[in-house]
Design an enzyme around this catalytic site. Sequence first.
Site, PDB file in Angstrom:
ATOM      1  N   SER A 114      24.108   2.072  -2.853  1.00 51.57           N
ATOM      2  CA  SER A 114      23.919   2.191  -1.673  1.00 51.57           C
ATOM      3  C   SER A 114      24.892   1.923  -0.709  1.00 51.57           C
ATOM      4  O   SER A 114      25.025   2.362  -0.383  1.00 51.57           O
ATOM      5  CB  SER A 114      22.380   1.568  -1.159  1.00 51.57           C
ATOM      6  OG  SER A 114      21.537   1.615  -1.429  1.00 51.57           O
ATOM      7  N   LYS A 136       9.742  -2.997  -1.412  1.00 51.93           N
ATOM      8  CA  LYS A 136       9.142  -2.533  -0.510  1.00 51.93           C
ATOM      9  C   LYS A 136       7.946  -2.363   0.366  1.00 51.93           C
ATOM     10  O   LYS A 136       7.856  -2.145   1.636  1.00 51.93           O
ATOM     11  CB  LYS A 136       9.554  -0.986  -1.030  1.00 51.93           C
ATOM     12  CG  LYS A 136      10.831   0.025  -1.232  1.00 51.93           C
ATOM     13  CD  LYS A 136      10.802   1.627  -1.689  1.00 51.93           C
ATOM     14  CE  LYS A 136      12.371   1.411  -2.034  1.00 51.93           C
ATOM     15  NZ  LYS A 136      11.755   3.314  -2.365  1.00 51.93           N
ATOM     16  N   GLY A 190       3.558   6.459 -10.379  1.00 54.09           N
ATOM     17  CA  GLY A 190       4.184   5.479  -9.616  1.00 54.09           C
ATOM     18  C   GLY A 190       4.219   5.558  -8.268  1.00 54.09           C
ATOM     19  O   GLY A 190       4.060   6.439  -7.704  1.00 54.09           O
TER      20      GLY A 190
END
Length: 275
Positions: free
Chosen positions: A19, A68, A130
Amino acid sequence: MPSTRRAAVLGSPIAHSLSPVLHRAAYAALGLDTWTYDRFEVDEAGLPGFVEGLDESWAGLSLTMPLKRAIIPLLDAISDTAASVEAVNTVVLTEDGRRVGDNTDIPGLVAALRERGVEKVDSAAILGAGATASSALAALSRICAGPVTAYVRSEARAEEMRGWGERLGVDVRTADWAHADRAFAAPLVIATTPAGATDALAAEVPDAPGTLFDVLYHPWPTPLAAAWSERGGAVLGGLDLLVHQAVLQVEQMTGVAEAPLAAMRAAGERALAAT
Protein backbone atom coordinates in the site's frame (compact mmCIF):
# COMPACT_ATOMS: atom_id res chain seq x y z
CA MET A 1 -6.47 22.49 7.12
CA PRO A 2 -2.95 21.33 8.11
CA SER A 3 -0.23 21.90 5.52
CA THR A 4 0.92 18.28 5.82
CA ARG A 5 -1.62 15.52 5.28
CA ARG A 6 -1.06 12.01 6.58
CA ALA A 7 -2.41 8.57 5.68
CA ALA A 8 -1.25 5.05 6.48
CA VAL A 9 -2.02 1.36 6.35
CA LEU A 10 -2.53 -0.51 9.61
CA GLY A 11 -2.41 -4.25 10.23
CA SER A 12 -0.45 -7.15 11.66
CA PRO A 13 1.75 -8.35 10.06
CA ILE A 14 2.24 -5.24 7.92
CA ALA A 15 5.87 -5.26 6.68
CA HIS A 16 4.85 -6.93 3.40
CA SER A 17 2.18 -4.37 2.48
CA LEU A 18 2.44 -2.76 -0.95
CA SER A 19 0.00 0.00 0.00
CA PRO A 20 2.73 2.60 0.75
CA VAL A 21 4.26 1.99 -2.69
CA LEU A 22 0.92 2.49 -4.44
CA HIS A 23 -0.27 5.51 -2.48
CA ARG A 24 3.09 7.29 -2.61
CA ALA A 25 3.20 6.75 -6.39
CA ALA A 26 -0.23 8.36 -6.61
CA TYR A 27 0.85 11.35 -4.53
CA ALA A 28 3.94 11.82 -6.71
CA ALA A 29 1.94 11.66 -9.94
CA LEU A 30 -0.67 14.08 -8.58
CA GLY A 31 1.87 16.55 -7.25
CA LEU A 32 0.69 16.13 -3.66
CA ASP A 33 4.09 16.98 -2.21
CA THR A 34 2.86 17.52 1.35
CA TRP A 35 1.09 14.16 1.61
CA THR A 36 2.71 11.21 3.37
CA TYR A 37 1.69 7.56 3.56
CA ASP A 38 3.22 5.11 6.03
CA ARG A 39 2.66 1.65 7.48
CA PHE A 40 2.11 0.81 11.14
CA GLU A 41 2.14 -2.55 12.90
CA VAL A 42 -1.16 -2.44 14.81
CA ASP A 43 -3.12 -5.38 16.19
CA GLU A 44 -6.70 -5.47 17.46
CA ALA A 45 -5.67 -4.61 21.01
CA GLY A 46 -3.70 -1.57 19.89
CA LEU A 47 -6.23 -0.24 17.38
CA PRO A 48 -8.44 1.89 19.69
CA GLY A 49 -5.45 3.73 21.12
CA PHE A 50 -3.98 4.37 17.67
CA VAL A 51 -7.25 5.77 16.33
CA GLU A 52 -7.79 7.99 19.37
CA GLY A 53 -4.30 9.45 18.88
CA LEU A 54 -4.98 10.72 15.35
CA ASP A 55 -4.85 14.50 14.99
CA GLU A 56 -6.26 16.86 12.35
CA SER A 57 -3.32 16.20 10.00
CA TRP A 58 -4.67 12.71 9.26
CA ALA A 59 -6.75 12.25 6.10
CA GLY A 60 -7.31 8.51 6.05
CA LEU A 61 -6.40 4.96 6.94
CA SER A 62 -6.17 1.70 5.03
CA LEU A 63 -6.95 -1.42 7.09
CA THR A 64 -5.73 -4.92 6.46
CA MET A 65 -5.99 -8.10 8.51
CA PRO A 66 -6.91 -8.46 11.33
CA LEU A 67 -8.48 -5.00 11.61
CA LYS A 68 -11.20 -4.86 8.95
CA ARG A 69 -13.92 -5.81 11.42
CA ALA A 70 -12.28 -4.49 14.61
CA ILE A 71 -12.33 -0.93 13.26
CA ILE A 72 -16.12 -0.78 12.86
CA PRO A 73 -17.05 0.07 16.51
CA LEU A 74 -14.55 2.95 16.41
CA LEU A 75 -16.24 4.68 13.45
CA ASP A 76 -19.01 7.26 13.21
CA ALA A 77 -20.49 5.72 10.06
CA ILE A 78 -19.84 3.02 7.46
CA SER A 79 -21.02 2.67 3.89
CA ASP A 80 -23.64 0.19 2.78
CA THR A 81 -20.91 -1.65 0.86
CA ALA A 82 -18.83 -2.13 4.01
CA ALA A 83 -21.88 -3.09 6.04
CA SER A 84 -22.83 -5.76 3.51
CA VAL A 85 -19.74 -7.82 4.40
CA GLU A 86 -19.05 -6.39 7.87
CA ALA A 87 -15.57 -5.34 6.76
CA VAL A 88 -13.95 -1.90 6.43
CA ASN A 89 -10.64 -1.46 4.61
CA THR A 90 -10.82 2.33 4.23
CA VAL A 91 -11.39 5.12 6.74
CA VAL A 92 -11.73 8.75 5.68
CA LEU A 93 -11.21 11.37 8.38
CA THR A 94 -13.45 14.29 7.49
CA GLU A 95 -12.80 17.97 8.11
CA ASP A 96 -15.43 18.00 10.86
CA GLY A 97 -13.66 15.18 12.71
CA ARG A 98 -15.86 12.24 11.72
CA ARG A 99 -14.45 8.79 10.92
CA VAL A 100 -16.25 7.23 7.96
CA GLY A 101 -15.57 3.64 6.89
CA ASP A 102 -15.90 2.04 3.47
CA ASN A 103 -14.88 -1.13 1.65
CA THR A 104 -13.02 -0.56 -1.63
CA ASP A 105 -12.15 -4.24 -2.12
CA ILE A 106 -15.60 -4.95 -3.54
CA PRO A 107 -15.82 -2.18 -6.18
CA GLY A 108 -12.08 -2.65 -6.78
CA LEU A 109 -12.64 -6.27 -7.75
CA VAL A 110 -15.48 -5.26 -10.07
CA ALA A 111 -13.34 -2.51 -11.64
CA ALA A 112 -10.41 -4.89 -12.18
CA LEU A 113 -12.67 -7.35 -14.01
CA ARG A 114 -14.27 -4.56 -16.05
CA GLU A 115 -10.81 -3.42 -17.15
CA ARG A 116 -10.30 -6.90 -18.62
CA GLY A 117 -13.67 -6.84 -20.37
CA VAL A 118 -15.58 -8.95 -17.83
CA GLU A 119 -18.72 -6.98 -17.07
CA LYS A 120 -21.37 -9.69 -16.76
CA VAL A 121 -21.25 -13.47 -16.35
CA ASP A 122 -23.98 -16.08 -16.23
CA SER A 123 -22.34 -18.08 -13.43
CA ALA A 124 -19.14 -18.15 -11.39
CA ALA A 125 -17.11 -20.24 -8.95
CA ILE A 126 -15.18 -19.31 -5.82
CA LEU A 127 -12.30 -21.35 -4.44
CA GLY A 128 -12.20 -20.95 -0.67
CA ALA A 129 -14.45 -19.49 2.00
CA GLY A 130 -12.42 -17.02 4.04
CA ALA A 131 -12.78 -13.27 4.48
CA THR A 132 -11.83 -12.54 0.88
CA ALA A 133 -14.52 -14.94 -0.35
CA SER A 134 -17.28 -12.81 1.17
CA SER A 135 -15.95 -9.74 -0.66
CA ALA A 136 -15.79 -11.81 -3.86
CA LEU A 137 -19.43 -12.78 -3.35
CA ALA A 138 -20.39 -9.15 -2.84
CA ALA A 139 -18.62 -8.24 -6.07
CA LEU A 140 -20.33 -11.10 -7.90
CA SER A 141 -23.70 -9.85 -6.67
CA ARG A 142 -23.13 -6.91 -9.04
CA ILE A 143 -22.02 -8.80 -12.15
CA CYS A 144 -23.21 -12.43 -11.95
CA ALA A 145 -26.70 -13.18 -13.25
CA GLY A 146 -26.82 -16.82 -12.13
CA PRO A 147 -25.49 -19.19 -9.46
CA VAL A 148 -22.12 -19.04 -7.74
CA THR A 149 -20.58 -22.32 -6.60
CA ALA A 150 -18.19 -22.16 -3.66
CA TYR A 151 -15.69 -25.00 -3.22
CA VAL A 152 -14.92 -25.43 0.47
CA ARG A 153 -13.23 -27.84 2.88
CA SER A 154 -15.91 -28.20 5.57
CA GLU A 155 -19.65 -28.09 6.08
CA ALA A 156 -19.19 -25.21 8.50
CA ARG A 157 -17.55 -23.17 5.74
CA ALA A 158 -20.25 -24.24 3.31
CA GLU A 159 -22.95 -23.04 5.68
CA GLU A 160 -21.12 -19.75 6.14
CA MET A 161 -20.94 -19.15 2.39
CA ARG A 162 -24.60 -19.96 1.91
CA GLY A 163 -25.36 -17.48 4.68
CA TRP A 164 -23.37 -14.78 2.91
CA GLY A 165 -25.22 -15.62 -0.28
CA GLU A 166 -28.60 -15.09 1.38
CA ARG A 167 -27.43 -11.81 2.86
CA LEU A 168 -25.98 -10.53 -0.43
CA GLY A 169 -28.75 -11.82 -2.69
CA VAL A 170 -26.55 -14.35 -4.49
CA ASP A 171 -27.62 -17.90 -5.38
CA VAL A 172 -24.74 -19.68 -3.63
CA ARG A 173 -24.26 -23.41 -4.06
CA THR A 174 -21.50 -25.26 -2.24
CA ALA A 175 -19.34 -28.22 -3.17
CA ASP A 176 -16.56 -30.17 -1.50
CA TRP A 177 -12.98 -29.08 -2.13
CA ALA A 178 -12.23 -32.58 -3.43
CA HIS A 179 -14.15 -31.62 -6.56
CA ALA A 180 -12.62 -28.16 -6.97
CA ASP A 181 -11.46 -28.92 -10.51
CA ARG A 182 -15.13 -28.77 -11.55
CA ALA A 183 -14.99 -25.04 -10.89
CA PHE A 184 -12.98 -24.63 -14.07
CA ALA A 185 -16.08 -25.06 -16.23
CA ALA A 186 -17.37 -21.69 -14.98
CA PRO A 187 -16.80 -18.58 -17.11
CA LEU A 188 -15.28 -16.82 -14.07
CA VAL A 189 -13.29 -18.44 -11.25
CA ILE A 190 -12.14 -16.42 -8.24
CA ALA A 191 -9.44 -18.10 -6.14
CA THR A 192 -9.39 -16.66 -2.61
CA THR A 193 -7.19 -19.28 -0.95
CA PRO A 194 -3.74 -18.88 0.69
CA ALA A 195 -0.51 -19.55 -1.17
CA GLY A 196 -0.12 -23.19 -2.15
CA ALA A 197 -3.74 -24.20 -1.66
CA THR A 198 -4.55 -24.43 -5.37
CA ASP A 199 -1.17 -25.67 -6.64
CA ALA A 200 -2.37 -29.26 -7.08
CA LEU A 201 -5.24 -28.03 -9.27
CA ALA A 202 -2.94 -26.56 -11.91
CA ALA A 203 -2.75 -29.87 -13.76
CA GLU A 204 -6.56 -29.98 -14.05
CA VAL A 205 -7.03 -26.73 -15.98
CA PRO A 206 -8.83 -27.50 -19.27
CA ASP A 207 -8.04 -26.06 -22.67
CA ALA A 208 -9.58 -22.65 -23.40
CA PRO A 209 -10.79 -21.88 -19.86
CA GLY A 210 -12.66 -18.69 -18.99
CA THR A 211 -11.32 -16.00 -16.66
CA LEU A 212 -9.34 -16.66 -13.49
CA PHE A 213 -8.98 -14.03 -10.76
CA ASP A 214 -6.36 -15.31 -8.31
CA VAL A 215 -6.16 -12.83 -5.42
CA LEU A 216 -2.53 -13.69 -4.56
CA TYR A 217 0.26 -11.43 -5.80
CA HIS A 218 3.44 -12.89 -4.32
CA PRO A 219 4.87 -15.15 -5.48
CA TRP A 220 3.40 -14.57 -8.94
CA PRO A 221 2.28 -16.22 -11.05
CA THR A 222 0.88 -19.00 -8.94
CA PRO A 223 1.06 -22.48 -10.51
CA LEU A 224 -2.69 -22.25 -11.14
CA ALA A 225 -2.43 -18.85 -12.82
CA ALA A 226 0.51 -20.01 -14.95
CA ALA A 227 -1.34 -23.13 -16.11
CA TRP A 228 -4.47 -21.08 -16.80
CA SER A 229 -2.57 -18.64 -18.97
CA GLU A 230 -0.75 -21.44 -20.83
CA ARG A 231 -4.11 -22.95 -21.76
CA GLY A 232 -5.39 -19.70 -23.19
CA GLY A 233 -7.47 -18.31 -20.33
CA ALA A 234 -7.55 -14.71 -19.12
CA VAL A 235 -5.81 -14.20 -15.78
CA LEU A 236 -6.02 -11.44 -13.19
CA GLY A 237 -3.91 -11.39 -10.04
CA GLY A 238 -3.82 -9.88 -6.62
CA LEU A 239 -1.97 -6.81 -7.86
CA ASP A 240 -4.95 -5.98 -10.08
CA LEU A 241 -7.21 -6.00 -7.03
CA LEU A 242 -4.71 -4.17 -4.85
CA VAL A 243 -4.24 -1.37 -7.38
CA HIS A 244 -7.92 -0.88 -8.14
CA GLN A 245 -8.95 -0.78 -4.48
CA ALA A 246 -6.06 1.62 -3.77
CA VAL A 247 -7.21 3.90 -6.61
CA LEU A 248 -10.55 4.27 -4.86
CA GLN A 249 -8.85 4.88 -1.51
CA VAL A 250 -6.68 7.66 -2.95
CA GLU A 251 -9.72 9.32 -4.49
CA GLN A 252 -11.66 9.19 -1.23
CA MET A 253 -8.80 10.36 0.99
CA THR A 254 -7.48 13.17 -1.23
CA GLY A 255 -10.66 14.26 -2.99
CA VAL A 256 -9.13 13.97 -6.47
CA ALA A 257 -11.52 12.96 -9.21
CA GLU A 258 -9.28 10.34 -10.79
CA ALA A 259 -6.28 8.63 -9.22
CA PRO A 260 -3.36 7.69 -11.52
CA LEU A 261 -4.04 4.00 -12.11
CA ALA A 262 -1.16 3.44 -14.56
CA ALA A 263 1.45 5.06 -12.30
CA MET A 264 0.24 3.08 -9.30
CA ARG A 265 0.30 -0.22 -11.17
CA ALA A 266 3.77 0.44 -12.55
CA ALA A 267 5.05 1.19 -9.04
CA GLY A 268 3.50 -2.03 -7.72
CA GLU A 269 5.02 -4.08 -10.54
CA ARG A 270 8.46 -2.60 -9.87
CA ALA A 271 8.18 -3.36 -6.16
CA LEU A 272 7.15 -6.96 -6.77
CA ALA A 273 9.93 -7.46 -9.32
CA ALA A 274 12.44 -6.33 -6.72
CA THR A 275 11.36 -8.90 -4.11
